[in-house]
Design a protein around this motif. Structure first.
Motif, PDB file in Angstrom:
ATOM      1  N   THR A 278      39.052  32.694  59.819  1.00 28.72           N
ATOM      2  CA  THR A 278      39.586  34.166  59.706  1.00 28.72           C
ATOM      3  C   THR A 278      39.460  34.438  61.281  1.00 28.72           C
ATOM      4  O   THR A 278      40.528  35.320  61.771  1.00 28.72           O
ATOM      5  CB  THR A 278      38.454  35.130  58.847  1.00 28.72           C
ATOM      6  OG1 THR A 278      38.538  34.881  57.860  1.00 28.72           O
ATOM      7  CG2 THR A 278      38.921  36.447  59.293  1.00 28.72           C
ATOM      8  N   GLN A 279      38.678  34.156  62.139  1.00 29.22           N
ATOM      9  CA  GLN A 279      38.344  34.460  63.454  1.00 29.22           C
ATOM     10  C   GLN A 279      39.581  34.090  64.072  1.00 29.22           C
ATOM     11  O   GLN A 279      40.511  34.769  65.090  1.00 29.22           O
ATOM     12  CB  GLN A 279      36.975  33.914  64.065  1.00 29.22           C
ATOM     13  CG  GLN A 279      37.087  34.254  65.716  1.00 29.22           C
ATOM     14  CD  GLN A 279      36.720  35.499  65.726  1.00 29.22           C
ATOM     15  OE1 GLN A 279      35.786  36.326  65.274  1.00 29.22           O
ATOM     16  NE2 GLN A 279      37.395  36.334  66.789  1.00 29.22           N
ATOM     17  N   GLU A 280      39.887  32.700  63.576  1.00 28.18           N
ATOM     18  CA  GLU A 280      41.090  32.032  64.351  1.00 28.18           C
ATOM     19  C   GLU A 280      42.452  32.690  64.068  1.00 28.18           C
ATOM     20  O   GLU A 280      43.323  32.947  65.150  1.00 28.18           O
ATOM     21  CB  GLU A 280      41.182  30.519  64.138  1.00 28.18           C
ATOM     22  CG  GLU A 280      40.055  29.610  64.660  1.00 28.18           C
ATOM     23  CD  GLU A 280      39.744  28.386  64.221  1.00 28.18           C
ATOM     24  OE1 GLU A 280      40.519  28.139  63.080  1.00 28.18           O
ATOM     25  OE2 GLU A 280      39.020  27.568  64.357  1.00 28.18           O
ATOM     26  N   GLN A 281      42.664  32.970  62.845  1.00 29.12           N
ATOM     27  CA  GLN A 281      43.780  33.839  62.564  1.00 29.12           C
ATOM     28  C   GLN A 281      43.993  34.948  62.956  1.00 29.12           C
ATOM     29  O   GLN A 281      45.131  35.439  63.456  1.00 29.12           O
ATOM     30  CB  GLN A 281      43.759  33.722  60.908  1.00 29.12           C
ATOM     31  CG  GLN A 281      43.958  32.703  60.028  1.00 29.12           C
ATOM     32  CD  GLN A 281      45.338  31.915  60.409  1.00 29.12           C
ATOM     33  OE1 GLN A 281      45.366  30.896  61.188  1.00 29.12           O
ATOM     34  NE2 GLN A 281      46.358  32.346  59.913  1.00 29.12           N
ATOM     35  N   LEU A 282      42.894  35.999  63.057  1.00 30.51           N
ATOM     36  CA  LEU A 282      42.942  37.152  63.690  1.00 30.51           C
ATOM     37  C   LEU A 282      43.307  37.016  65.090  1.00 30.51           C
ATOM     38  O   LEU A 282      44.233  37.831  65.637  1.00 30.51           O
ATOM     39  CB  LEU A 282      41.796  37.919  63.562  1.00 30.51           C
ATOM     40  CG  LEU A 282      41.320  38.288  61.938  1.00 30.51           C
ATOM     41  CD1 LEU A 282      40.087  39.101  62.260  1.00 30.51           C
ATOM     42  CD2 LEU A 282      42.515  39.476  61.682  1.00 30.51           C
ATOM     43  N   SER A 283      42.711  35.946  66.040  1.00 27.84           N
ATOM     44  CA  SER A 283      43.410  35.848  67.326  1.00 27.84           C
ATOM     45  C   SER A 283      44.579  35.285  67.256  1.00 27.84           C
ATOM     46  O   SER A 283      45.259  36.098  68.494  1.00 27.84           O
ATOM     47  CB  SER A 283      42.565  34.642  67.989  1.00 27.84           C
ATOM     48  OG  SER A 283      41.123  34.887  67.958  1.00 27.84           O
ATOM     49  N   LEU A 284      45.146  34.841  66.659  1.00 29.73           N
ATOM     50  CA  LEU A 284      46.751  34.296  66.477  1.00 29.73           C
ATOM     51  C   LEU A 284      47.519  35.696  66.102  1.00 29.73           C
ATOM     52  O   LEU A 284      48.681  35.772  66.649  1.00 29.73           O
ATOM     53  CB  LEU A 284      47.099  33.298  65.521  1.00 29.73           C
ATOM     54  CG  LEU A 284      46.525  31.981  66.058  1.00 29.73           C
ATOM     55  CD1 LEU A 284      46.658  30.905  64.769  1.00 29.73           C
ATOM     56  CD2 LEU A 284      46.968  31.485  67.265  1.00 29.73           C
ATOM     57  N   LEU A 285      47.041  36.441  65.442  1.00 24.38           N
ATOM     58  CA  LEU A 285      47.920  37.854  65.013  1.00 24.38           C
ATOM     59  C   LEU A 285      47.590  38.973  66.139  1.00 24.38           C
ATOM     60  O   LEU A 285      48.405  39.885  65.847  1.00 24.38           O
ATOM     61  CB  LEU A 285      46.841  38.017  63.771  1.00 24.38           C
ATOM     62  CG  LEU A 285      47.463  39.447  62.961  1.00 24.38           C
ATOM     63  CD1 LEU A 285      49.012  39.026  62.457  1.00 24.38           C
ATOM     64  CD2 LEU A 285      46.577  39.742  61.849  1.00 24.38           C
ATOM     65  N   ARG A 286      46.986  38.785  67.052  1.00 21.14           N
ATOM     66  CA  ARG A 286      46.898  39.925  67.995  1.00 21.14           C
ATOM     67  C   ARG A 286      48.341  40.496  68.521  1.00 21.14           C
ATOM     68  O   ARG A 286      48.312  41.704  68.206  1.00 21.14           O
ATOM     69  CB  ARG A 286      46.247  39.452  69.320  1.00 21.14           C
ATOM     70  CG  ARG A 286      44.606  39.448  68.933  1.00 21.14           C
ATOM     71  CD  ARG A 286      43.957  38.851  70.252  1.00 21.14           C
ATOM     72  NE  ARG A 286      44.296  39.736  71.332  1.00 21.14           N
ATOM     73  CZ  ARG A 286      44.337  39.281  72.661  1.00 21.14           C
ATOM     74  NH1 ARG A 286      43.817  37.920  72.784  1.00 21.14           N
ATOM     75  NH2 ARG A 286      44.724  40.024  73.471  1.00 21.14           N
ATOM     76  N   LYS A 287      48.965  39.668  68.936  1.00 20.55           N
ATOM     77  CA  LYS A 287      50.422  40.259  69.414  1.00 20.55           C
ATOM     78  C   LYS A 287      51.401  40.860  68.138  1.00 20.55           C
ATOM     79  O   LYS A 287      52.024  41.732  68.306  1.00 20.55           O
ATOM     80  CB  LYS A 287      51.220  39.194  70.201  1.00 20.55           C
ATOM     81  CG  LYS A 287      50.381  38.909  71.423  1.00 20.55           C
ATOM     82  CD  LYS A 287      51.329  37.981  72.344  1.00 20.55           C
ATOM     83  CE  LYS A 287      50.591  37.949  73.770  1.00 20.55           C
ATOM     84  NZ  LYS A 287      51.446  37.135  74.776  1.00 20.55           N
ATOM     85  N   GLU A 288      51.124  39.955  67.204  1.00 15.03           N
ATOM     86  CA  GLU A 288      52.024  40.373  65.923  1.00 15.03           C
ATOM     87  C   GLU A 288      51.577  41.805  65.416  1.00 15.03           C
ATOM     88  O   GLU A 288      52.448  42.532  65.009  1.00 15.03           O
ATOM     89  CB  GLU A 288      52.110  39.486  65.043  1.00 15.03           C
ATOM     90  CG  GLU A 288      52.823  39.681  63.644  1.00 15.03           C
ATOM     91  CD  GLU A 288      52.712  38.689  62.639  1.00 15.03           C
ATOM     92  OE1 GLU A 288      52.951  39.020  61.420  1.00 15.03           O
ATOM     93  OE2 GLU A 288      52.234  37.656  62.825  1.00 15.03           O
ATOM     94  N   LEU A 289      50.409  42.202  65.413  1.00 16.67           N
ATOM     95  CA  LEU A 289      49.670  42.955  64.943  1.00 16.67           C
ATOM     96  C   LEU A 289      49.944  44.648  65.879  1.00 16.67           C
ATOM     97  O   LEU A 289      50.441  45.390  65.260  1.00 16.67           O
ATOM     98  CB  LEU A 289      48.217  43.219  65.080  1.00 16.67           C
ATOM     99  CG  LEU A 289      47.289  44.406  64.377  1.00 16.67           C
ATOM    100  CD1 LEU A 289      47.821  44.489  62.986  1.00 16.67           C
ATOM    101  CD2 LEU A 289      45.959  44.021  64.628  1.00 16.67           C
ATOM    102  N   GLY A 290      50.237  44.207  67.234  1.00 19.96           N
ATOM    103  CA  GLY A 290      50.663  45.224  67.936  1.00 19.96           C
ATOM    104  C   GLY A 290      51.868  45.495  67.650  1.00 19.96           C
ATOM    105  O   GLY A 290      52.291  46.973  67.795  1.00 19.96           O
TER     106      GLY A 290
END
Length: 118
Positions: free
Chosen positions: A63-75
């Motif tokens: 989950t930590q890895e997935q959330l890190s990858l998701l940062r820009k997409e989330l913005g």
């Protein structure tokens, strides 16, 4: 300004939880993910997003890895959904408060059992 930051924190908490819940249902994360808090900096440039994971240590790591990858997409998703002029950069941090609460609760149960036996 503080009231605005608090409103943004609440708004980001709700929106990020909605997005993460949809992604969890799609199987993108290991375990059950909950966003527990969002703290936006005073300059609105960054935000810490605290999360907890109900699952194994491997689920937490995934989950930590997935959330890190998701940062820009989330913005980008939030910019589209909220129509705000400025979206902070998000940093995800694991929140171990539920685990601590569980340990404290188990200690209280042990103390209660010992007290009942006296």
């Amino acid at each position: 300004m503080i009231d605005r930051i608090k409103r943004l924190e609440t708004l980001f908490l709700q929106e990020i939880n909605t997005i993460i819940t949809k992604m969890t249902a799609a199987g993108n994360f290991g375990g059950f993910v909950t966003i527990t808090a969002v703290h936006v900096s005073k300059d609105l440039a960054s935000a810490k997003v605290y999360f907890s994971v109900f699952g194994s240590p491997e689920d937490k790591k995934k989950t930590q890895e997935q959330l890190s990858l998701l940062r820009k997409e989330l913005g980008a998703l939030l910019r589209h959904r909220l129509h705000l002029k400025r979206i902070p950069s998000f940093n995800f941090e694991y929140d171990d408060t539920p685990e601590k609460a569980s340990r404290v609760e188990s200690i209280f149960k042990v103390i209660e059992k010992e007290h009942d036996h006296e």
